[in-house]
Design a protein around this motif. Structure first.
Motif, PDB file in Angstrom:
ATOM      1  N   PHE A 132       0.871  -1.180   0.000  1.00 21.40           N
ATOM      2  CA  PHE A 132       0.000   0.000   0.000  1.00 21.40           C
ATOM      3  C   PHE A 132       0.902   1.222   0.000  1.00 21.40           C
ATOM      4  N   VAL A 133       0.836   2.018  -1.078  1.00 24.09           N
ATOM      5  CA  VAL A 133       1.787   3.117  -1.256  1.00 24.09           C
ATOM      6  C   VAL A 133       1.070   4.404  -1.645  1.00 24.09           C
ATOM      7  N   GLU A 134       1.814   5.490  -1.491  1.00 25.98           N
ATOM      8  CA  GLU A 134       1.415   6.781  -2.041  1.00 25.98           C
ATOM      9  C   GLU A 134       2.550   7.225  -2.946  1.00 25.98           C
ATOM     10  N   ALA A 135       2.282   7.253  -4.251  1.00 20.04           N
ATOM     11  CA  ALA A 135       3.336   7.565  -5.219  1.00 20.04           C
ATOM     12  C   ALA A 135       2.720   8.137  -6.485  1.00 20.04           C
ATOM     13  N   GLY A 136       3.397   9.132  -7.051  1.00 19.21           N
ATOM     14  CA  GLY A 136       2.926   9.719  -8.303  1.00 19.21           C
ATOM     15  C   GLY A 136       1.543  10.320  -8.208  1.00 19.21           C
ATOM     16  N   GLY A 137       1.161  10.782  -7.013  1.00 16.09           N
ATOM     17  CA  GLY A 137      -0.163  11.372  -6.830  1.00 16.09           C
ATOM     18  C   GLY A 137      -1.273  10.368  -6.616  1.00 16.09           C
ATOM     19  N   ALA A 138      -0.950   9.093  -6.486  1.00 17.16           N
ATOM     20  CA  ALA A 138      -1.958   8.045  -6.274  1.00 17.16           C
ATOM     21  C   ALA A 138      -1.726   7.362  -4.938  1.00 17.16           C
ATOM     22  N   LEU A 139      -2.810   6.930  -4.316  1.00 14.98           N
ATOM     23  CA  LEU A 139      -2.750   6.245  -3.029  1.00 14.98           C
ATOM     24  C   LEU A 139      -3.535   4.947  -3.142  1.00 14.98           C
ATOM     25  N   SER A 141       4.724   1.794 -16.759  1.00 14.67           N
ATOM     26  CA  SER A 141       3.832   2.347 -15.750  1.00 14.67           C
ATOM     27  C   SER A 141       3.656   1.377 -14.585  1.00 14.67           C
ATOM     28  N   THR A 142       3.076   1.926 -13.516  1.00 18.79           N
ATOM     29  CA  THR A 142       2.734   1.133 -12.339  1.00 18.79           C
ATOM     30  C   THR A 142       1.234   1.255 -12.112  1.00 18.79           C
ATOM     31  N   ILE A 143       0.564   0.136 -11.907  1.00 15.14           N
ATOM     32  CA  ILE A 143      -0.879   0.131 -11.711  1.00 15.14           C
ATOM     33  C   ILE A 143      -1.176   0.091 -10.215  1.00 15.14           C
ATOM     34  N   ILE A 144      -1.912   1.109  -9.748  1.00 16.21           N
ATOM     35  CA  ILE A 144      -2.250   1.239  -8.335  1.00 16.21           C
ATOM     36  C   ILE A 144      -3.765   1.217  -8.184  1.00 16.21           C
ATOM     37  N   SER A 145      -4.251   0.427  -7.234  1.00 13.90           N
ATOM     38  CA  SER A 145      -5.684   0.329  -6.980  1.00 13.90           C
ATOM     39  C   SER A 145      -5.989   0.947  -5.621  1.00 13.90           C
ATOM     40  N   PRO A 146      -6.745   2.067  -5.582  1.00 13.86           N
ATOM     41  CA  PRO A 146      -7.102   2.689  -4.299  1.00 13.86           C
ATOM     42  C   PRO A 146      -8.149   1.870  -3.559  1.00 13.86           C
ATOM     43  N   LEU A 147      -8.567   2.372  -2.391  1.00 14.30           N
ATOM     44  CA  LEU A 147      -9.476   1.609  -1.540  1.00 14.30           C
ATOM     45  C   LEU A 147     -10.843   1.393  -2.178  1.00 14.30           C
ATOM     46  N   ASP A 148     -11.249   2.276  -3.104  1.00 11.18           N
ATOM     47  CA  ASP A 148     -12.554   2.114  -3.736  1.00 11.18           C
ATOM     48  C   ASP A 148     -12.484   1.230  -4.976  1.00 11.18           C
ATOM     49  N   ASN A 149     -11.349   0.530  -5.150  1.00 12.73           N
ATOM     50  CA  ASN A 149     -11.179  -0.482  -6.199  1.00 12.73           C
ATOM     51  C   ASN A 149     -11.145   0.107  -7.610  1.00 12.73           C
ATOM     52  N   ARG A 150     -10.735   1.356  -7.744  1.00 12.23           N
ATOM     53  CA  ARG A 150     -10.478   1.897  -9.070  1.00 12.23           C
ATOM     54  C   ARG A 150      -9.112   1.411  -9.550  1.00 12.23           C
ATOM     55  N   THR A 151      -8.790   1.721 -10.791  1.00 11.61           N
ATOM     56  CA  THR A 151      -7.481   1.390 -11.345  1.00 11.61           C
ATOM     57  C   THR A 151      -6.803   2.683 -11.785  1.00 11.61           C
ATOM     58  N   ILE A 152      -5.644   2.956 -11.223  1.00  9.76           N
ATOM     59  CA  ILE A 152      -4.890   4.155 -11.574  1.00  9.76           C
ATOM     60  C   ILE A 152      -3.576   3.718 -12.212  1.00  9.76           C
ATOM     61  N   ILE A 153      -3.349   4.159 -13.451  1.00  6.52           N
ATOM     62  CA  ILE A 153      -2.116   3.834 -14.161  1.00  6.52           C
ATOM     63  C   ILE A 153      -1.193   5.045 -14.060  1.00  6.52           C
ATOM     64  N   VAL A 154      -0.088   4.882 -13.340  1.00  6.84           N
ATOM     65  CA  VAL A 154       0.832   5.990 -13.064  1.00  6.84           C
ATOM     66  C   VAL A 154       2.109   5.793 -13.870  1.00  6.84           C
ATOM     67  N   PRO A 155       2.523   6.770 -14.683  1.00  8.03           N
ATOM     68  CA  PRO A 155       3.803   6.653 -15.400  1.00  8.03           C
ATOM     69  C   PRO A 155       4.963   6.499 -14.410  1.00  8.03           C
ATOM     70  N   ASN A 156       5.886   5.623 -14.731  1.00  3.62           N
ATOM     71  CA  ASN A 156       6.999   5.365 -13.811  1.00  3.62           C
ATOM     72  C   ASN A 156       7.847   6.605 -13.562  1.00  3.62           C
TER      73      ASN A 156
END
Length: 272
Positions: free
Chosen positions: A125-132, A142-157
């Motif tokens: 569980f991380v906070e990186a690139g403006g995503a939590l 890219s790195t795929i991050i899923s927040p607590l509401d189960n969305r998918t956030i694709i963050v450029p490395n």
């Protein structure tokens, strides 16, 4: 005469280039097979050495395409084609492509750094690139991050490497910090002991170090307590929300008020 002439010409070219074409095809087929086997072997050795899976796959691809490029050059050389000009053209094309894809290449470079230095791993569980959220996948771009509401956030490395990275899962234990306020007319000692008892009664709260409760502030409309409890990282959010609920219910049972911000207004009448 014309037929014989073309036949002789075909036989001449076939005898001159036929063997070269066959040799080039054999070199390409066998070379490609060897390149594939060596790349798979490289990945297997890296996985056996417990190297990160993503880095192993990346290395496998690099090894394969590097060997394949050598095989293609060897095949062209077998045909009698001067490969020096091809190398020059390939170099110029690579430079042009590199300039056109600076952003993408920056993401690839950042992805390699993430894979090598591993500031986080899958499931953290991380906070990186403006995503939590929770890290679901790490690719070269890219790195795929899923927040607590189960969305998918694709963050450029590159956005991740270029900013702060907060890893909430890297440590085994985390501290839950909460603040609770009571009214000035309430029993301070009773409220403090109630908070201590609630934390000690929770089996998920660690006792080394012990939970901490203290008066932190005499606010405008409340006396504020700070509570600190150490828990396993996996239990953090459950303890966080459960503690807030338990404190409210227990305070209500014991008649301890939780005041809301208020302002007293005094109206002064002027005498004529």
């Amino acid at each position: 005469m014309d037929v014989n002439k073309y036949t002789d010409l075909a036989v001449m070219y076939a005898s001159e280039y036929g063997l070269k074409i066959v040799a080039a095809i054999i070199i390409f087929v066998i070379g490609k097979w060897i390149a594939k086997k060596l790349s798979i072997l490289t990945k297997a050795m890296m996985l056996k050495a417990k190297v990160d899976h993503t880095l192993s796959e990346f290395t496998e691809s690099i090894v394969y395409f590097a060997l394949l490029a050598m095989v293609i050059l060897a095949s062209l050389n077998a045909l009698g084609i001067n490969t020096t000009s091809f190398i020059a053209v390939f170099g110029a094309a690579s430079l042009a492509i590199g300039l056109a894809l600076q952003g993408s290449l920056a993401n690839v470079g950042a992805g390699v750094l993430i894979i090598i230095f591993r500031p986080f791993k899958l499931g953290d569980f991380v906070e990186a690139g403006g995503a939590l959220g929770t890290v679901e996948d790490i690719t070269l771009f890219s790195t795929i991050i899923s927040p607590l509401d189960n969305r998918t956030i694709i963050v450029p490395n590159s956005a991740i490497i270029g900013g702060n990275i907060v890893n909430f899962s890297q440590k085994e234990n985390r501290r839950v910090d909460l603040t609770f306020g009571i009214g000035y007319d309430d029993d301070l000692r009773l409220a403090k002991q109630t908070l201590i008892d609630l934390l000690n009664a929770d089996e998920r709260v660690l006792h080394d170090p012990e939970p901490f409760v203290a008066v932190s502030e005499l606010g405008d409309s409340s006396v504020n307590f700070v509570t600190r409890a150490w828990v396993k990282s996996a239990d953090y959010w459950d303890v966080y929300f459960d503690t807030i609920e338990k404190v409210k219910l227990t305070f209500d049972e014991k008649g301890i008020s939780i005041p809301y911000p208020q302002m007293d207004i005094h109206i002064q009448k002027e005498e004529n």
